[in-house]
Enzyme design. Sequence first.
Site, mmCIF file in Angstrom:
data_model
loop_
_atom_site.group_PDB
_atom_site.id
_atom_site.type_symbol
_atom_site.label_atom_id
_atom_site.label_comp_id
_atom_site.label_asym_id
_atom_site.label_seq_id
_atom_site.Cartn_x
_atom_site.Cartn_y
_atom_site.Cartn_z
ATOM 1 N N LYS A 105 45.877 37.942 34.622
ATOM 2 C CA LYS A 105 44.706 37.913 35.496
ATOM 3 C C LYS A 105 44.161 39.323 35.627
ATOM 4 O O LYS A 105 44.881 40.239 36.031
ATOM 5 C CB LYS A 105 45.088 37.355 36.868
ATOM 6 C CG LYS A 105 43.912 37.275 37.834
ATOM 7 C CD LYS A 105 44.250 36.426 39.034
ATOM 8 C CE LYS A 105 43.126 36.441 40.070
ATOM 9 N NZ LYS A 105 43.465 35.634 41.242
ATOM 10 N N GLY A 118 35.442 40.732 34.815
ATOM 11 C CA GLY A 118 36.702 40.269 34.219
ATOM 12 C C GLY A 118 37.924 41.033 34.698
ATOM 13 O O GLY A 118 39.035 40.775 34.242
ATOM 14 N N ARG A 168 50.794 36.048 35.480
ATOM 15 C CA ARG A 168 51.209 34.867 36.256
ATOM 16 C C ARG A 168 51.875 33.844 35.342
ATOM 17 O O ARG A 168 51.507 33.712 34.172
ATOM 18 C CB ARG A 168 49.983 34.190 36.894
ATOM 19 C CG ARG A 168 49.017 35.130 37.563
ATOM 20 C CD ARG A 168 48.053 34.389 38.444
ATOM 21 N NE ARG A 168 47.018 33.644 37.727
ATOM 22 C CZ ARG A 168 45.975 33.088 38.329
ATOM 23 N NH1 ARG A 168 45.838 33.177 39.637
ATOM 24 N NH2 ARG A 168 45.066 32.429 37.627
ATOM 25 N N ASP A 244 38.327 24.190 42.452
ATOM 26 C CA ASP A 244 38.780 24.883 41.241
ATOM 27 C C ASP A 244 40.038 25.708 41.505
ATOM 28 O O ASP A 244 40.612 26.262 40.578
ATOM 29 C CB ASP A 244 37.666 25.774 40.676
ATOM 30 C CG ASP A 244 37.179 26.803 41.676
ATOM 31 O OD1 ASP A 244 36.820 26.417 42.807
ATOM 32 O OD2 ASP A 244 37.167 27.997 41.348
ATOM 33 N N ASP A 254 45.972 30.851 42.714
ATOM 34 C CA ASP A 254 44.788 31.672 42.984
ATOM 35 C C ASP A 254 44.814 32.316 44.367
ATOM 36 O O ASP A 254 44.036 31.983 45.266
ATOM 37 C CB ASP A 254 43.502 30.852 42.786
ATOM 38 C CG ASP A 254 43.174 30.711 41.311
ATOM 39 O OD1 ASP A 254 44.071 30.909 40.479
ATOM 40 O OD2 ASP A 254 42.008 30.399 40.988
HETATM 41 P P1 AMP Z 1 38.172 32.742 42.915
HETATM 42 O O1 AMP Z 1 37.462 32.470 44.202
HETATM 43 O O2 AMP Z 1 38.896 34.058 42.872
HETATM 44 O O3 AMP Z 1 39.055 31.611 42.513
HETATM 45 O O4 AMP Z 1 37.030 32.907 41.800
HETATM 46 C C1 AMP Z 1 35.990 31.998 41.601
HETATM 47 C C2 AMP Z 1 35.424 32.099 40.217
HETATM 48 O O5 AMP Z 1 34.903 33.407 39.984
HETATM 49 C C3 AMP Z 1 36.447 31.854 39.128
HETATM 50 O O6 AMP Z 1 35.808 31.145 38.105
HETATM 51 C C4 AMP Z 1 36.830 33.248 38.697
HETATM 52 O O7 AMP Z 1 37.298 33.293 37.373
HETATM 53 C C5 AMP Z 1 35.525 33.994 38.846
HETATM 54 N N1 AMP Z 1 35.711 35.449 39.076
HETATM 55 C C6 AMP Z 1 36.189 36.055 40.198
HETATM 56 N N2 AMP Z 1 36.214 37.386 40.045
HETATM 57 C C7 AMP Z 1 35.750 37.657 38.798
HETATM 58 C C8 AMP Z 1 35.550 38.858 38.046
HETATM 59 N N3 AMP Z 1 35.823 40.065 38.529
HETATM 60 N N4 AMP Z 1 35.070 38.727 36.786
HETATM 61 C C9 AMP Z 1 34.785 37.520 36.270
HETATM 62 N N5 AMP Z 1 34.950 36.357 36.926
HETATM 63 C C10 AMP Z 1 35.427 36.412 38.176
HETATM 64 MG MG MG Z 2 40.051 30.663 41.379
#
Ligand code: AMP
Ligand code: MG
Length: 488
Positions: A105, A118, A168, A244, A254
């Site tokens: 991650k 990313g 992870r 998700d 997550d």
């Molecule tokens: P999360 O709330 O952390 O589960 O993230 C929600 C969505 O945003 C997921 O699809 C993650 O992969 C994406 N995401 C969160 N932070 C980033 C980041 N820095 N770069 C790219 N995608 C992100």
């Molecule tokens: Mg997530």
Amino acid sequence: MPFNLRGDDVCQPTPPTPLPNPYWVAFSPSVARLIGIELGADNFPKDSEWLGVLAGNQLNVGPLTFQNPISTAYSGHQFGSWAGQLGDGRAILLGDINYLELQLKGAGRTHYSRMGDGRAVLRSSIREFLCSEAMHALGIPTSRALALVGSKQAVRRETMETAAVCSRVAPSFIRVGHFEHFASLQNIVRLKELADLLIAEFYPECLASKKPYLNLFKEISTRNAKLVAQWQSVGFCHGVLNSDNISVLGLTIDYGPFGFLDHFQIDHICNHSDHGGRYAYHRQPQIMHWNMACLASAMLPLLELEHSAEESQDLLRSALEEFPVTYAKEWQKIFRSKLGLQSEEDGDTGLVERLLQAMNDSRVDFTNFFRSLSDVKKNSIPIDILLRNEFVDRENIDQWFADYIDRLQTEISSDVARKSSMNQVNPKYILRNHLAQVAIEKAQLDDFSEVQRLHQILMNPFDEQEAFQHYSKPPSEDMQAIAVSCSS
Ligand code: AMP
Ligand code: MG
């Protein structure tokens, strides 16, 4: 098993982006053993090439090569609204070892990164690493954390921070969102393949039944109902219970703006980005139920392969109605054990509810109260019980203790045996926000000793650990207000 449902409608080849000059921040030998990484005397991998692999800088170590790293697409509901396609925006599945998936991650942009970079910052990666391991040690199903690798690479959030990669491990990272993905594409063939894969790998008992997809739904729902009851029992708030972020194996996954309750507050909101309190402590069970409704509607076409539309809806609707029943049973079972009760009596739920109300009204420390409750004896006198001093309304809590002591008379266990069993379910140490914060601030100055110490302590949350008593203390007033948000 790998996410072996290949196809460009659900995954894309994704080589990790190299992380400049990586270094170890923390490492979990017990997870390393699970996947067969050989350890040196320092309990880090014997083969130093693992650092490069877990930073995303190389795909081979010794004879092992990760041939085909991928990121996956999923879709889902965020904060109650349909968000369309999402996906692993910064998580890359390297491959599987010993039937476990290994994911990085923060290893750079993927096909699904949208506007994101990313990356993950050191701060949030420390929290994810520590909490994954702490939850496991508490006996709560979760993805595990293998390692935390840091770098000086700058990452922009509200301020400039530095990057880290948390590796992870889980049997699978498949989410409710993967089902919603194929359902939203109305691709029943792929939806069925996903369900069949899940049944074959993780729910083989469903195969024997006449209604495998209905039973698959029931199993997933049962696991998640029990999971959320376990969260409640240790005062854990996930923070972002979007569909998700919900595992179809019933794992906690997550970790973002999660939090453990310090003082008990029934409507505590741990995520400062959650303005409406959708994911507040007391709403988590109903929100998990809501997520199971998302799963049910995504799985509806599978039932329709074998039943009429109306019958399929009825079957899923009544399966969904089992969720609150399963949840309540699990919650009662766990809270009974938190009170040290082995037998079941009708008044037990009322007894727990009255206690939680009193704890809420007086903002009593959740973890420490239950831990100390094991000192109450069958012949204790309420006004002599030190814990009563934590409550504002003494008359009320004295009555509660009197009723609790009465209830203890009906138990056959001795005070000593009860104390010992209660201390196996009421942890002494949890990952309080202020403890994580101290470790983060030191790590940001390149001192990782506190992250590693906290990791050690949290791996044995039920042990007294005389040298670390102060880690069980609630936060001082200025440390209570630490804000955690979705920014990570
Ligand atoms: P999360 O709330 O952390 O589960 O993230 C929600 C969505 O945003 C997921 O699809 C993650 O992969 C994406 N995401 C969160 N932070 C980033 C980041 N820095 N770069 C790219 N995608 C992100
Ligand atoms: Mg997530």
